[in-house]
Design a protein around this motif. Structure first.
Motif, mmCIF file in Angstrom:
data_model
loop_
_atom_site.group_PDB
_atom_site.id
_atom_site.type_symbol
_atom_site.label_atom_id
_atom_site.label_comp_id
_atom_site.label_asym_id
_atom_site.label_seq_id
_atom_site.Cartn_x
_atom_site.Cartn_y
_atom_site.Cartn_z
ATOM 1 N N LYS A 331 0.821 -1.216 0.000
ATOM 2 C CA LYS A 331 0.000 0.000 0.000
ATOM 3 C C LYS A 331 0.852 1.262 0.000
ATOM 4 O O LYS A 331 0.451 2.293 -0.536
ATOM 5 C CB LYS A 331 -0.933 -0.017 1.208
ATOM 6 C CG LYS A 331 -2.070 -1.014 1.089
ATOM 7 C CD LYS A 331 -2.914 -1.057 2.354
ATOM 8 C CE LYS A 331 -4.013 -2.106 2.241
ATOM 9 N NZ LYS A 331 -4.792 -2.230 3.510
ATOM 10 N N ILE A 332 2.023 1.182 0.613
ATOM 11 C CA ILE A 332 2.870 2.375 0.678
ATOM 12 C C ILE A 332 4.041 2.286 -0.294
ATOM 13 O O ILE A 332 4.945 3.125 -0.288
ATOM 14 C CB ILE A 332 3.391 2.609 2.112
ATOM 15 C CG1 ILE A 332 4.188 1.390 2.617
ATOM 16 C CG2 ILE A 332 2.245 2.906 3.059
ATOM 17 C CD1 ILE A 332 4.817 1.611 3.995
ATOM 18 N N GLY A 333 4.037 1.241 -1.140
ATOM 19 C CA GLY A 333 5.048 1.109 -2.172
ATOM 20 C C GLY A 333 6.445 0.838 -1.668
ATOM 21 O O GLY A 333 7.426 1.274 -2.286
ATOM 22 N N GLU A 334 6.565 0.139 -0.548
ATOM 23 C CA GLU A 334 7.885 -0.123 0.027
ATOM 24 C C GLU A 334 8.111 -1.613 0.274
ATOM 25 O O GLU A 334 8.703 -2.027 1.264
ATOM 26 C CB GLU A 334 8.055 0.646 1.334
ATOM 27 C CG GLU A 334 8.047 2.158 1.143
ATOM 28 C CD GLU A 334 8.269 2.910 2.451
ATOM 29 O OE1 GLU A 334 8.436 2.264 3.500
ATOM 30 O OE2 GLU A 334 8.270 4.158 2.410
ATOM 31 N N ASN A 339 12.276 -4.481 4.427
ATOM 32 C CA ASN A 339 11.086 -3.911 5.070
ATOM 33 C C ASN A 339 10.134 -4.997 5.551
ATOM 34 O O ASN A 339 9.521 -4.874 6.618
ATOM 35 C CB ASN A 339 10.357 -2.971 4.109
ATOM 36 C CG ASN A 339 11.126 -1.688 3.860
ATOM 37 O OD1 ASN A 339 12.003 -1.329 4.646
ATOM 38 N ND2 ASN A 339 10.818 -1.012 2.769
ATOM 39 N N LEU A 340 10.013 -6.068 4.744
ATOM 40 C CA LEU A 340 9.123 -7.158 5.142
ATOM 41 C C LEU A 340 9.644 -7.853 6.401
ATOM 42 O O LEU A 340 8.867 -8.222 7.287
ATOM 43 C CB LEU A 340 8.966 -8.161 4.002
ATOM 44 C CG LEU A 340 8.007 -9.329 4.258
ATOM 45 C CD1 LEU A 340 6.614 -8.835 4.647
ATOM 46 C CD2 LEU A 340 7.917 -10.236 3.036
ATOM 47 N N LEU A 341 10.948 -8.029 6.484
ATOM 48 C CA LEU A 341 11.543 -8.633 7.680
ATOM 49 C C LEU A 341 11.165 -7.837 8.923
ATOM 50 O O LEU A 341 10.756 -8.402 9.950
ATOM 51 C CB LEU A 341 13.066 -8.690 7.530
ATOM 52 C CG LEU A 341 13.848 -9.192 8.749
ATOM 53 C CD1 LEU A 341 13.544 -10.660 9.019
ATOM 54 C CD2 LEU A 341 15.347 -8.983 8.546
ATOM 55 N N ASN A 342 11.276 -6.532 8.829
ATOM 56 C CA ASN A 342 10.976 -5.687 9.990
ATOM 57 C C ASN A 342 9.492 -5.697 10.344
ATOM 58 O O ASN A 342 9.125 -5.768 11.519
ATOM 59 C CB ASN A 342 11.436 -4.249 9.718
ATOM 60 C CG ASN A 342 12.949 -4.137 9.660
ATOM 61 O OD1 ASN A 342 13.657 -4.893 10.319
ATOM 62 N ND2 ASN A 342 13.451 -3.205 8.865
ATOM 63 N N THR A 343 8.632 -5.634 9.325
ATOM 64 C CA THR A 343 7.196 -5.559 9.620
ATOM 65 C C THR A 343 6.637 -6.904 10.087
ATOM 66 O O THR A 343 5.638 -6.941 10.816
ATOM 67 C CB THR A 343 6.412 -5.033 8.402
ATOM 68 O OG1 THR A 343 5.100 -4.662 8.821
ATOM 69 C CG2 THR A 343 6.285 -6.066 7.304
#
Length: 383
Positions: A331-334, A339-343
């Motif tokens: 949704k935020i284009g990242e 980033n996936l690891l962190n989220t």
């Protein structure tokens, strides 16, 4: 002639560019895994594959990822570590976003060097091993609780509440079994109890006779079982016919696959009394839970004729967490591995409704459950 060659060259270049763009347009999100689709652990692999694909199909059909599709690519490793290594080598050459759900402790241990070498994001190994929970491998996020936590809950119940002290262990002779043995020994040591006997068998085999006799001679009150469902079922079936072991309590952790154990025993008309099953998810048939209603609804639509079960439910839940966190980044284009690891370490608290998640000890689930099998159902042991 020159014009003709030039024309053909231009056509070929355009064809290449069109296909290159299509291939790299990002319309697919590739998730990969190596699981047992054959061999003695096939039921485990089937449960993971069917439940995960069911949820991914639901996501794709409902366009939950903004016109992108989840593609789940899997290879068969027969629960053999060498094959797992080969499979992950092959899969890592593809443009995968994440590795997900490799089944087993020895298989997961074998691929650690590849995870580090290729810096692969890895979510939800189907293993409760401690080596997956240390901080030396930062690109792994576990979903399930650890074997150590399962065994603590199980042995606290057996020893402190059932007041049983003569305890033996039957375990698979590899990294998985050794994980269970080491944790069991530590827990018993803290309670000033020594194992009455140990018995081992070889992975992907049913060679249990020696282990059976070793354990039988100690006349245990309870047996901790750290193995695969076919070997465990055969041991229990044999024990139920033995006058020394017929009333022993058999204590299984989640990887043993409670549903398959019960199915194997019932197929031979072996009674299922005195069996205790540790799990890392609640009862998949408890329809008072909203998350169970969602699980059963989606499985009914996409895998109507396939059995429900604890492992299937776990795979469904892990898939839901993975997709939800991918969706947030989309949704935020990242969306990328970092980033996936962190989220993945911080999913919404209410994402799984009644099931609490909190990132601790490099895992999201931190509760274990105990069940008995009565009246053709798994009944939670309330304490």
């Amino acid at each position: 002639m020159v014009k003709k060659v030039l024309f053909i060259t231009i056509i070929l270049i355009l064809f290449y560019l069109v296909n290159f763009e299509k291939k790299n347009s990002g319309d697919e999100i590739l998730i990969a895994s190596s699981i047992p689709k054959s061999s003695g652990l096939k039921a485990w692999g089937d449960a993971v594959l069917i439940a995960s694909n069911s949820y991914f199909s639901y996501v794709n059909d409902n366009n939950l990822l903004k016109d992108k599709k989840i593609v789940f690519k899997t290879l068969d490793d027969k629960y053999e570590p060498d094959l797992t290594y080969e499979n992950i080598q092959k899969l890592s050459k593809d443009n995968i976003l994440a590795l997900y759900g490799v089944v087993g402790t020895p298989t997961n241990k074998e691929i650690l060097p590849l995870l580090e070498k290729n810096n692969l994001l890895y979510f939800s190994p189907f293993s409760g091993a401690e080596f997956l929970r240390n901080n030396t491998i930062p690109n792994i996020v576990n979903f399930r609780a650890s074997y150590k936590e399962e065994l603590e809950n199980l042995l606290n119940y057996i020893i402190d509440e059932k007041n049983l002290k003569k305890i033996a262990i039957f375990y698979q002779n590899d990294e998985y079994g050794e994980e269970g043995l080491i944790s069991t020994l530590k827990i018993l040591k803290d309670k000033n109890i020594e194992l009455s006997a140990t018995g081992t068998y070889k992975r992907n085999s049913l060679s249990i006779s020696h282990a059976f006799n070793e354990i039988k001679n100690s006349k245990p009150e309870a047996i901790v079982m750290i193995g695969a469902y076919k070997a465990i079922s055969l041991f229990i079936e044999k024990a139920k016919k033995d006058k020394v072991l017929k009333d022993t309590i058999f204590c299984n952790i989640s990887f043993g696959d409670a549903n398959s154990i019960v199915k194997e025993l019932e197929s031979t008309n072996t009674n299922t009394k005195n069996l205790i099953f540790s799990q890392i998810v609640p009862n998949y048939n408890d329809k008072s839970l909203q998350i169970v209603q969602e699980y059963q609804s989606i499985m009914q639509k996409y895998a109507k004729d396939k059995p429900l079960g604890f492992i299937s439910f776990e795979a469904f839940l892990a898939s839901k967490v993975l997709v939800n966190q991918i969706s947030k980044l989309e949704k935020i284009g990242e969306l990328n591995q970092k980033n996936l690891l962190n989220t993945l370490k911080n999913p919404p608290k209410n994402l799984l409704y009644e099931i609490e998640m909190g990132f601790k000890n490099n895992q999201l689930l931190n509760k274990t459950y105990l069940f008995e099998y009565k009246n053709n159902n798994f009944e939670e042991i309330k304490r």
